[in-house]
Scaffold this motif. Structure first.
Motif, mmCIF file in Angstrom:
data_model
loop_
_atom_site.group_PDB
_atom_site.id
_atom_site.type_symbol
_atom_site.label_atom_id
_atom_site.label_comp_id
_atom_site.label_asym_id
_atom_site.label_seq_id
_atom_site.Cartn_x
_atom_site.Cartn_y
_atom_site.Cartn_z
ATOM 1 N N GLN A 83 0.858 -1.183 0.000
ATOM 2 C CA GLN A 83 0.000 0.000 0.000
ATOM 3 C C GLN A 83 0.897 1.236 0.000
ATOM 4 O O GLN A 83 1.482 1.578 1.022
ATOM 5 C CB GLN A 83 -0.916 0.005 1.231
ATOM 6 N N PRO A 84 1.047 1.901 -1.175
ATOM 7 C CA PRO A 84 1.882 3.096 -1.214
ATOM 8 C C PRO A 84 1.150 4.310 -0.651
ATOM 9 O O PRO A 84 -0.075 4.409 -0.747
ATOM 10 C CB PRO A 84 2.148 3.280 -2.710
ATOM 11 N N THR A 85 1.893 5.208 -0.055
ATOM 12 C CA THR A 85 1.362 6.504 0.364
ATOM 13 C C THR A 85 1.802 7.486 -0.711
ATOM 14 O O THR A 85 2.907 8.043 -0.656
ATOM 15 C CB THR A 85 1.901 6.898 1.751
ATOM 16 N N MET A 86 0.962 7.660 -1.722
ATOM 17 C CA MET A 86 1.350 8.398 -2.921
ATOM 18 C C MET A 86 1.711 9.857 -2.647
ATOM 19 O O MET A 86 2.460 10.457 -3.418
ATOM 20 C CB MET A 86 0.248 8.296 -3.980
ATOM 21 N N SER A 87 1.240 10.415 -1.541
ATOM 22 C CA SER A 87 1.606 11.803 -1.227
ATOM 23 C C SER A 87 3.088 11.935 -0.897
ATOM 24 O O SER A 87 3.632 13.034 -0.899
ATOM 25 C CB SER A 87 0.756 12.334 -0.069
ATOM 26 N N ALA A 112 6.857 5.990 0.245
ATOM 27 C CA ALA A 112 6.637 5.245 1.484
ATOM 28 C C ALA A 112 5.553 4.208 1.234
ATOM 29 O O ALA A 112 4.556 4.481 0.552
ATOM 30 C CB ALA A 112 6.210 6.191 2.602
ATOM 31 N N VAL A 113 5.772 2.988 1.766
ATOM 32 C CA VAL A 113 4.807 1.906 1.572
ATOM 33 C C VAL A 113 4.586 1.154 2.880
ATOM 34 O O VAL A 113 5.453 1.126 3.747
ATOM 35 C CB VAL A 113 5.275 0.896 0.491
ATOM 36 N N THR A 114 3.431 0.548 2.961
ATOM 37 C CA THR A 114 3.167 -0.465 3.979
ATOM 38 C C THR A 114 3.131 -1.783 3.243
ATOM 39 O O THR A 114 2.344 -1.964 2.316
ATOM 40 C CB THR A 114 1.825 -0.215 4.690
ATOM 41 N N GLY A 129 8.065 1.068 5.123
ATOM 42 C CA GLY A 129 9.387 1.405 4.616
ATOM 43 C C GLY A 129 9.272 2.210 3.340
ATOM 44 O O GLY A 129 8.219 2.757 3.022
ATOM 45 N N SER A 130 10.356 2.258 2.605
ATOM 46 C CA SER A 130 10.400 2.965 1.328
ATOM 47 C C SER A 130 10.619 1.958 0.212
ATOM 48 O O SER A 130 11.319 0.967 0.400
ATOM 49 C CB SER A 130 11.554 3.968 1.312
#
Length: 148
Positions: A83-87, A112-114, A129-130
């Motif tokens: 799950q990327p945090t696109m912001s 950043a991703v989960t 993490g990234s």
């Protein structure tokens, strides 16, 4: 008189050649096209994981950056859901893959991703993490999570 007019014209032209450049400095930004390619990469990865381990492994092999394909890569058991945090998506032009001296060809981005590992339908671990994604020739490439 003609010389005076020519000298005046040259002086006026040179006066306009100052070192001042108008405008506002802006940092490089991720374009909408790049953002779409990255989000599509993660959507495809998650969709393949939902179909099964072999489907996701095939996709990871197909989307491994062509300059860094390692036939000795042993993928973790199960599937991964990312799950990327696109912001947080940003350019990372100085990055090189761990253990490598070479910069990947293409536009390097980091987000950043989960990441969640799923085995037999159960979540067995999750971490934040990234993750780096490289855009090359209109396609998004990643770096498979090898367990060595």
């Amino acid at each position: 008189m003609a010389r005076a007019a020519t000298a005046l014209a040259c002086a006026l032209l040179l006066a306009g050649c100052g070192s001042t450049v108008t405008g506002v400095a802006r940092p490089l930004q991720v374009t909408d096209v790049e953002r779409e390619l990255v989000s599509g990469y993660f959507a495809d990865l998650n969709e393949a994981g939902g179909q099964g381990t072999s489907e996701q492994r095939d996709l990871l092999k197909d989307t491994q950056h062509p300059d860094f394909r390692d036939e000795d890569c042993r993928l973790p058991s199960g599937t991964i859901r990312v799950q990327p945090t696109m912001s947080t998506l940003r350019l990372d032009p100085a990055w090189t893959p761990p253990g490598e001296d070479e910069h990947p060809r293409g536009v390097v981005l980091v987000v950043a991703v989960t990441l969640t590992v799923v085995q037999e339908g159960s979540e067995i671990g999750s971490q934040i993490g990234s993750q780096h994604v490289v855009l090359l020739n209109g396609k998004a490439y990643g770096f498979a999570p090898c367990v060595n």
